[in-house]
Motif scaffolding. Sequence first.
Motif, PDB file in Angstrom:
ATOM      1  N   ASN A 491      61.238 -16.455 -30.376  1.00 11.45           N
ATOM      2  CA  ASN A 491      62.480 -17.221 -30.272  1.00 11.45           C
ATOM      3  C   ASN A 491      63.122 -17.310 -31.645  1.00 11.45           C
ATOM      4  OD1 ASN A 491      64.546 -19.053 -29.892  1.00 11.45           O
ATOM      5  ND2 ASN A 491      63.301 -20.576 -28.839  1.00 11.45           N
ATOM      6  N   PRO A 492      64.275 -16.668 -31.868  1.00 15.11           N
ATOM      7  CA  PRO A 492      64.907 -16.726 -33.193  1.00 15.11           C
ATOM      8  C   PRO A 492      65.250 -18.135 -33.644  1.00 15.11           C
ATOM      9  CG  PRO A 492      65.921 -15.026 -31.820  1.00 15.11           C
ATOM     10  CD  PRO A 492      65.036 -15.834 -30.921  1.00 15.11           C
ATOM     11  N   ARG A 493      65.327 -19.086 -32.711  1.00 17.64           N
ATOM     12  CA  ARG A 493      65.720 -20.454 -33.062  1.00 17.64           C
ATOM     13  C   ARG A 493      64.541 -21.325 -33.460  1.00 17.64           C
ATOM     14  NH1 ARG A 493      69.450 -17.789 -33.420  1.00 17.64           N
ATOM     15  NH2 ARG A 493      71.461 -17.936 -32.362  1.00 17.64           N
ATOM     16  N   LEU A 494      63.335 -20.775 -33.455  1.00 18.87           N
ATOM     17  CA  LEU A 494      62.153 -21.532 -33.872  1.00 18.87           C
ATOM     18  C   LEU A 494      61.548 -20.861 -35.102  1.00 18.87           C
ATOM     19  CD1 LEU A 494      60.440 -22.407 -30.457  1.00 18.87           C
ATOM     20  CD2 LEU A 494      61.891 -23.860 -31.896  1.00 18.87           C
ATOM     21  N   LEU A 495      61.535 -21.582 -36.216  1.00 17.22           N
ATOM     22  CA  LEU A 495      61.052 -21.032 -37.482  1.00 17.22           C
ATOM     23  C   LEU A 495      59.533 -21.079 -37.593  1.00 17.22           C
ATOM     24  CD1 LEU A 495      61.965 -19.923 -40.265  1.00 17.22           C
ATOM     25  CD2 LEU A 495      61.951 -22.289 -41.083  1.00 17.22           C
ATOM     26  N   ASN A 496      58.902 -22.092 -37.006  1.00 17.12           N
ATOM     27  CA  ASN A 496      57.444 -22.281 -37.128  1.00 17.12           C
ATOM     28  C   ASN A 496      57.009 -22.195 -38.594  1.00 17.12           C
ATOM     29  OD1 ASN A 496      56.635 -22.526 -34.298  1.00 17.12           O
ATOM     30  ND2 ASN A 496      57.316 -20.406 -34.114  1.00 17.12           N
ATOM     31  N   PRO A 497      57.584 -23.030 -39.452  1.00 15.67           N
ATOM     32  CA  PRO A 497      57.371 -22.844 -40.894  1.00 15.67           C
ATOM     33  C   PRO A 497      55.940 -23.060 -41.362  1.00 15.67           C
ATOM     34  CG  PRO A 497      58.480 -24.927 -40.449  1.00 15.67           C
ATOM     35  CD  PRO A 497      58.452 -24.184 -39.152  1.00 15.67           C
ATOM     36  N   LEU A 498      55.166 -23.871 -40.652  1.00 12.02           N
ATOM     37  CA  LEU A 498      53.829 -24.231 -41.141  1.00 12.02           C
ATOM     38  C   LEU A 498      52.720 -23.394 -40.520  1.00 12.02           C
ATOM     39  CD1 LEU A 498      54.297 -28.110 -41.133  1.00 12.02           C
ATOM     40  CD2 LEU A 498      54.829 -26.454 -42.924  1.00 12.02           C
ATOM     41  N   ARG A 499      53.076 -22.484 -39.628  1.00 10.07           N
ATOM     42  CA  ARG A 499      52.076 -21.632 -38.987  1.00 10.07           C
ATOM     43  C   ARG A 499      51.703 -20.474 -39.913  1.00 10.07           C
ATOM     44  NH1 ARG A 499      52.853 -17.254 -36.305  1.00 10.07           N
ATOM     45  NH2 ARG A 499      55.014 -17.601 -35.628  1.00 10.07           N
ATOM     46  N   ASP A 500      50.445 -20.008 -39.801  1.00 12.76           N
ATOM     47  CA  ASP A 500      50.028 -18.833 -40.559  1.00 12.76           C
ATOM     48  C   ASP A 500      50.896 -17.648 -40.169  1.00 12.76           C
ATOM     49  OD1 ASP A 500      48.042 -20.349 -41.681  1.00 12.76           O
ATOM     50  OD2 ASP A 500      46.419 -19.539 -40.438  1.00 12.76           O
ATOM     51  N   ILE A 501      51.280 -16.852 -41.155  1.00 13.65           N
ATOM     52  CA  ILE A 501      52.121 -15.692 -40.891  1.00 13.65           C
ATOM     53  C   ILE A 501      51.245 -14.488 -40.567  1.00 13.65           C
ATOM     54  CG2 ILE A 501      52.261 -14.837 -43.277  1.00 13.65           C
ATOM     55  CD1 ILE A 501      55.307 -14.378 -42.717  1.00 13.65           C
ATOM     56  N   THR A 502      51.724 -13.659 -39.639  1.00 15.55           N
ATOM     57  CA  THR A 502      50.965 -12.479 -39.240  1.00 15.55           C
ATOM     58  C   THR A 502      51.418 -11.261 -40.025  1.00 15.55           C
ATOM     59  OG1 THR A 502      52.530 -11.837 -37.503  1.00 15.55           O
ATOM     60  CG2 THR A 502      50.809 -13.423 -36.905  1.00 15.55           C
ATOM     61  N   ARG A 503      50.637 -10.178 -39.899  1.00 11.30           N
ATOM     62  CA  ARG A 503      50.992  -8.936 -40.590  1.00 11.30           C
ATOM     63  C   ARG A 503      52.328  -8.386 -40.081  1.00 11.30           C
ATOM     64  NH1 ARG A 503      47.302  -5.658 -43.025  1.00 11.30           N
ATOM     65  NH2 ARG A 503      47.787  -3.843 -41.727  1.00 11.30           N
ATOM     66  N   ALA A 504      52.581  -8.540 -38.792  1.00  8.86           N
ATOM     67  CA  ALA A 504      53.862  -8.086 -38.250  1.00  8.86           C
ATOM     68  C   ALA A 504      55.007  -8.920 -38.800  1.00  8.86           C
ATOM     69  CB  ALA A 504      53.836  -8.173 -36.725  1.00  8.86           C
ATOM     70  N   GLU A 505      54.841 -10.235 -38.829  1.00  4.04           N
ATOM     71  CA  GLU A 505      55.909 -11.121 -39.293  1.00  4.04           C
ATOM     72  C   GLU A 505      56.227 -10.897 -40.758  1.00  4.04           C
ATOM     73  OE1 GLU A 505      55.251 -14.966 -36.336  1.00  4.04           O
ATOM     74  OE2 GLU A 505      54.075 -14.782 -38.184  1.00  4.04           O
ATOM     75  N   VAL A 506      55.208 -10.712 -41.576  1.00  2.00           N
ATOM     76  CA  VAL A 506      55.483 -10.516 -42.996  1.00  2.00           C
ATOM     77  C   VAL A 506      56.113  -9.148 -43.235  1.00  2.00           C
ATOM     78  CG1 VAL A 506      53.367  -9.449 -43.909  1.00  2.00           C
ATOM     79  CG2 VAL A 506      54.536 -11.195 -45.236  1.00  2.00           C
ATOM     80  N   SER A 507      55.799  -8.177 -42.400  1.00  3.68           N
ATOM     81  CA  SER A 507      56.446  -6.862 -42.517  1.00  3.68           C
ATOM     82  C   SER A 507      57.940  -6.985 -42.263  1.00  3.68           C
ATOM     83  CB  SER A 507      55.821  -5.876 -41.521  1.00  3.68           C
ATOM     84  OG  SER A 507      54.447  -5.687 -41.786  1.00  3.68           O
TER      85      SER A 507
END
Length: 726
Positions: A491-507
Motif C-alpha cells: 500500500n503506497p499510503r502506508l510507510l511502516n517506518p518502524l518495521r525492519d526493511i527487506t532486501r527488496a524494499e531497500v533495493s
Amino acid sequence: MVQSPTTNQLYVNPATGRDDNGGNASAPLRTIGTALRLAQSGTTIQLAPGTYASASGEAFPIVVAGGVILQGDPARQGSGVIITGSGAYASATFATQNVTLVALATAQIRGVTVTNPASRGTGIWVEAASPTIANCTFTRCQREGIFVTGKARPLVTNCSFSRNAANGISIVRTAKGEYRQNTFQDTGLGLTIGDNAAPLLIDNQILENVSGILLSRSARPVLRGNTIAGNREVGIGITDMALPDLGSRQDPGRNILRDNGGADLRNSTSPPMQLRSVGNQLKLSQVVGPVELVADELPPPAPVTDRPPTPAPPPPAFISPPPPPAKELPPSPVSTPQASGLSDIRGHWAEAFIQALVSRGIISGFPDGTFRPEVPLTRVQYASMLAKTYDLPLVRIAIDFTDVPSTFWGFGAIVRASEMGFLSGFPDKTFRPGANLTRIQAILGLVNGLQLRGGQPMTLQIYGDRAQIPAYAIDAVATGTQRGMIVNHPNPRLLNPLRDITRAEVSALLYQSLVSINRAAPIASDFIVTPQLSTLSFTDLESHWSKDFILPLAAQDLIRGYGDGSFQPDVLINRVQFAAIVARAFNPPAQRAAMTFSDLPDNFWGKGVIDQAYRGGFLDRFADASIRPASGLTRLELVQALVTGLGLPDGPPQSLNVLSDRATVPAPAQAQVAAAIGAGILVNYPNKAQFNPNQPATRADMTTMIYQAMARTSRVQPVSSAYIVK
C-alpha cells in the motif's frame, strides 16, 4: 505577464469594498459573507488588512465551506487582518456554541487574527472535518482559540495562541489531526485533550501558560519534539485513564519539559497506570506519579559538518557506473528488465528495481541462485550497498565503533558510509552491524547522505500511519517523498517506518535515490509514492497559467517559493538562478573541464551550481572570461541553454513555421529553436504562436521549459497546456 481575471480569487476589503462590486482587486467586496456565497471549491478569498466585524457588515458565525481558502496575511500570522465577533452555532456534539468561524470539510484558513469577545466564545469550531488552519493568531477569545470535536482531523500549523480565557486548543470526542509548530504562550491552558481524542502534537512551543497540556478520560495523544516550559501549574497533567505516547526506543519522544511550576509531568491516572517516557528531557525530581524514564537509545544521525550554505548545493554525482558521455538525459523508463538469473524474483513487485541494481554490480544474489527479497537487511549490509553505490566527499571524521574491529569483513564499508554522512552509530559508540535496519533508518540515511533538503511536513498527509514517523525524521521523510524516493508495498499510503526493511524494499529505495538525482532512468511502479500536489500552494499561483508545471517540480523540491508563501512566477530570472535549477533538475555530468571566471569569487554562494552548469554545457562564459551571474536571460538564451545542455540535435528550419514571429529569431539560433520545438520544450504564453525571443525570461518561462525537458524522458507526467508549441 498579465494574468486574466478569474473567479478563482475574490478580494474583500472592509474599508473600501462594496458587496455589489465584482470582487476583483480593483473592485473588492466588503464582507467575507458575500465572498463565501460567491465562492466555489478552489476559490481563494483574499482579505485586505482591516477589521471584519458586525460593524463592517459581517454575520457570525462565518462558515467556510470545503475547498475554499480564506486568506489574510500568512507571512505575518494574520497581523492586521482581524476577524472579531460571535454567533450561535448548533453543534452536533455540543449543542449551541458561541463561535466566530466554522471550518467545514477541507476548508483552509490562513493568515488571520481571530478574536471572540462573547462569553465562552470560541475562535474556530472544527467538527467532523479536515481543514487546514495555518499561520493564524488566536487572541482574547473568551474560551479557546480552536475547538476540535467529533471525528475532526484538522491540520493546525504555525499558529499563535495568546491571552485566551480558557485554552489555546480543546480536542475532544474521537478527534485526531496534526498540530505542528504552534506557539501557546500566556493563554489559559495550552491544550486540553479529552474523551477518546488522539491528536499528533509535533514541535509546538507551550510556554508560560497556566498549564501546558491537560489530558483526561481516555485521551491518547502522540507527543514528539514539543517544548513545554515555564507553565505555572504543570507541564503535562494526566487524569482518568488518559495515556499519552511519550516515545519508544525506535521513536524517541524528544520533548523538552522544564521549569514548570507544580511538576513537569504529573500522572494522576485512576486507577494508577504506569507511563513510559522515552528520550525526553525530563528531571526525575519534576515527575509526580508512576512514570518510567527511559533514555533515548536511537538518536538521529550525528550532524554533518561543513554543509554548504543556503541555497542547497546540487545533488552529488554517482560514480558507478560513470555518467554517460553524451550530453543527453537518461533514457526512457525501463520497460523490460534484463535477466539476472535470480530464481525467486520473477514476477516480484520489486523485480525491476532489483534487476537494475544487480546489473550495476551494487547487489547480488546468494550462491544457490536466489535473491531472498523478503529477508531483512542488516546495518552492515546496507553500509556495503551504500559504499558500492556512492563515492561522495567525506563530511565527518571516521568514528571508532567499539563493535567493528578493523578485521571485520564490513569494516571498510561501514567507515566509508559513515564518513560520507549516510550512517551513524549509537550513543554507546557501537554500530551494531548485525542488527536489522528499519525503514526509517534507511530513508533517513539516504536523505542525509545526499544532503537533500526542503521537505514540507504537509506532504506527509499522504501517509495513513504518519503518526509513527519519528519527530527527528519528519523533514527527511517529507524530502524523500517529494523527491520520489519512497516505495511502499503493498500500500503506497502506508510507510511502516518502524518495521525492519527487506532486501527488496531497500533495493527499490536505493534505486529511487539514484533516480532522484538524475543518475538512473525512472522505473514504472504503482508503489512509488507520488506527492499530493493539494498539499502544496503558493499565494500567487492559484490561477496562473504555469501552475500545473510549477507545482509538480515544487513537490520534488526542484524549485522553491519565497518566505512569504509566494512563488512570483512573473519575476525575471538571472543566470545563477537558472544554474541552480538546472543543477537540481538534471544534476548534469561534466562534459568539459572546469573554468575560472573573472567575476566569480570562491566565496560566492552560487559558485558550485554555476560550475556544474558550465561543465554540463548549460552555461557559457563571455569573451572577457566572465560568467555574469546576476545578468538576466532572454527567452531565446533560455532555449539555447537548454538545447545545448541537453545535447539536442538541430531541428529542421520548417519547424519554425508555427511561429508568427519567426523572423525575429536570429539565423544562427534557428536550428536550436527548431530543436526545442521538436522536443516539445518550447512554451509560449499568452500566444502559442509568438516566441518573443528577445523578451526577458521569467521564473514561469524557466520552470515550464525545464518541466517539458523532464517530461521528454518521463521523469514527470505530461501536462496538458494550450501554450506548449508543437
